[in-house]
Design an enzyme around this catalytic site. Sequence first.
Site, PDB file in Angstrom:
ATOM      1  N   CYS A 115       0.803  -1.227   0.000  1.00 33.07           N
ATOM      2  CA  CYS A 115       0.000   0.000   0.000  1.00 33.07           C
ATOM      3  C   CYS A 115       0.837   1.280   0.000  1.00 33.07           C
ATOM      4  O   CYS A 115       0.701   2.124  -0.884  1.00 33.07           O
ATOM      5  CB  CYS A 115      -0.927   0.005   1.213  1.00 33.07           C
ATOM      6  SG  CYS A 115      -2.131  -1.332   1.245  1.00 33.07           S
ATOM      7  N   HIS A 163      -0.233   6.446   2.789  1.00 31.10           N
ATOM      8  CA  HIS A 163      -0.315   5.158   3.478  1.00 31.10           C
ATOM      9  C   HIS A 163      -1.197   5.197   4.721  1.00 31.10           C
ATOM     10  O   HIS A 163      -2.037   4.311   4.928  1.00 31.10           O
ATOM     11  CB  HIS A 163       1.076   4.679   3.877  1.00 31.10           C
ATOM     12  CG  HIS A 163       1.047   3.403   4.671  1.00 31.10           C
ATOM     13  ND1 HIS A 163       0.520   2.237   4.157  1.00 31.10           N
ATOM     14  CD2 HIS A 163       1.436   3.117   5.937  1.00 31.10           C
ATOM     15  CE1 HIS A 163       0.598   1.282   5.070  1.00 31.10           C
ATOM     16  NE2 HIS A 163       1.138   1.783   6.149  1.00 31.10           N
TER      17      HIS A 163
END
Length: 485
Positions: free
Chosen positions: A65, A124
């Site tokens: 991610c 993130h």
Amino acid sequence: MICGTSFARQNPSNQDSPNFLFIAVDDLRPELGAYGLDYVHSPHLDRLAAESSLFKNHFATVPTCGASRYNLLVGKLPKTTAEVGNLAAVQMISKKEERERAMTFLEKLRGNGYYTVGIGKISHHPDGYVYDYLEPKSDQIELPGSWDEMLFDSGKWGTAHNAFFGYADGSNRNTLKGQVKPYESADVADEDYPDALTANLAIEKLKELKGKGQPFFLGVGFFKPHLPFTAPKKYWDLYDEAEIPLAPFAAIPENSSKASLIQSGEFNQYILGEEKASLDVAMSDGYSRKVRHGYLAAISYVDAQIGKVLDELQRQGLAENTIVIVWGDHGWHLGDQLVWGKHTLFDRALQSVLMIRRPGKSGNQIEQVVSSTDIFPTILELADLTPVEGLDGASIVTLMDFPDLPTWRNYAYSYYNRGISVRNSRYRLTEYFRKEGRELELYDFETDPFQTKNIAGDKLDQVGELVNLLEKGNTGLYQQEPRDQ
């Protein structure tokens, strides 16, 4: 609990520029009706896809991610180990002095009159602030200089990290120390899970942005279908579990090894799951369908939330001057190659959703290969802004107009697990830099669409151009081993 921050700015406005609604969806592989999967209930995204340029072969640069999102934001291939980790934005942007940090496309937009608003997970951290899972929310912004406002509604979960791993009763994986299942079907309203709160916040913000008198970039980051696979029961009820297809290939590819895959550690953190994933044996068909059911229900849930935001964009009269981008940060193995998770250099972990709707343009489908690295320069061209030098991607605007453009690059690089990978329209070639030595894997999607057999030993001499591209893609991230002569 709604948390938001506004940041000072001094920029002129340009009311003639297009707005942007950018929707990031976590862990969304191309598992939508629009990609030809008729068992998936995704009507809102399918409708948007029909009006968009739908990219059939979009690949993330890093299958995790934080690094994938960092790559999207800065438009550069990773050159340090920090840039392939989840804390890439923290280390390369948040902790850097302004003159040293990587520039995001958001900063470029903001410096040219755009009002930028982030809601949810764009970088993130799930609310855009830097703090650990069990800590209270901090005031350290993850992307300084990028946002005019950064907002999130953490609801009954208290913090964004808890909401990210939240269940309908207000509990979460973090404080329960993993003593939870990797899925949940609760007979509750949409707002009993976090993504509906994010959609509601985006709807209210669109009403405000309409009256600001300057172009805006609204980034909305949804959590699902990231683990845990949670959604209201009505979305689970859209599926007959017995009819959900299993992974077409659940084994380690021939001539490959466990080292090229992962042990599904993220999935196995959910301790109360009925079975554990392993590279030694596949999970049972029944439990595999249960988990895949959860993934599909989560997609249908987030599809409904995206539909609400798109409807509000139309209701406010903003759709005619707003470019809509939907992007999945990477893919996800659902038992494919025995893996339940991302973090590999296989297509299941790297291929994800990308669609771009431009006002006044008809929808089409694009088969040529593109990369997340291409989105930065694409947004700048769509905003009619001067290109930024030193980017590793290229604008795909002309490709959207001419899908068969013969001059398009038609390949994408990816990096992870001490490996470098290049994907073109037919092959994926990956080189791993392991302690045991150099390992090459080559897959031919024309004859082997599910990556069942590594043919590097037999066919490498037939893909010399791809070998050259792989060498070109070595940014210095991993140590180059001497090649056999």
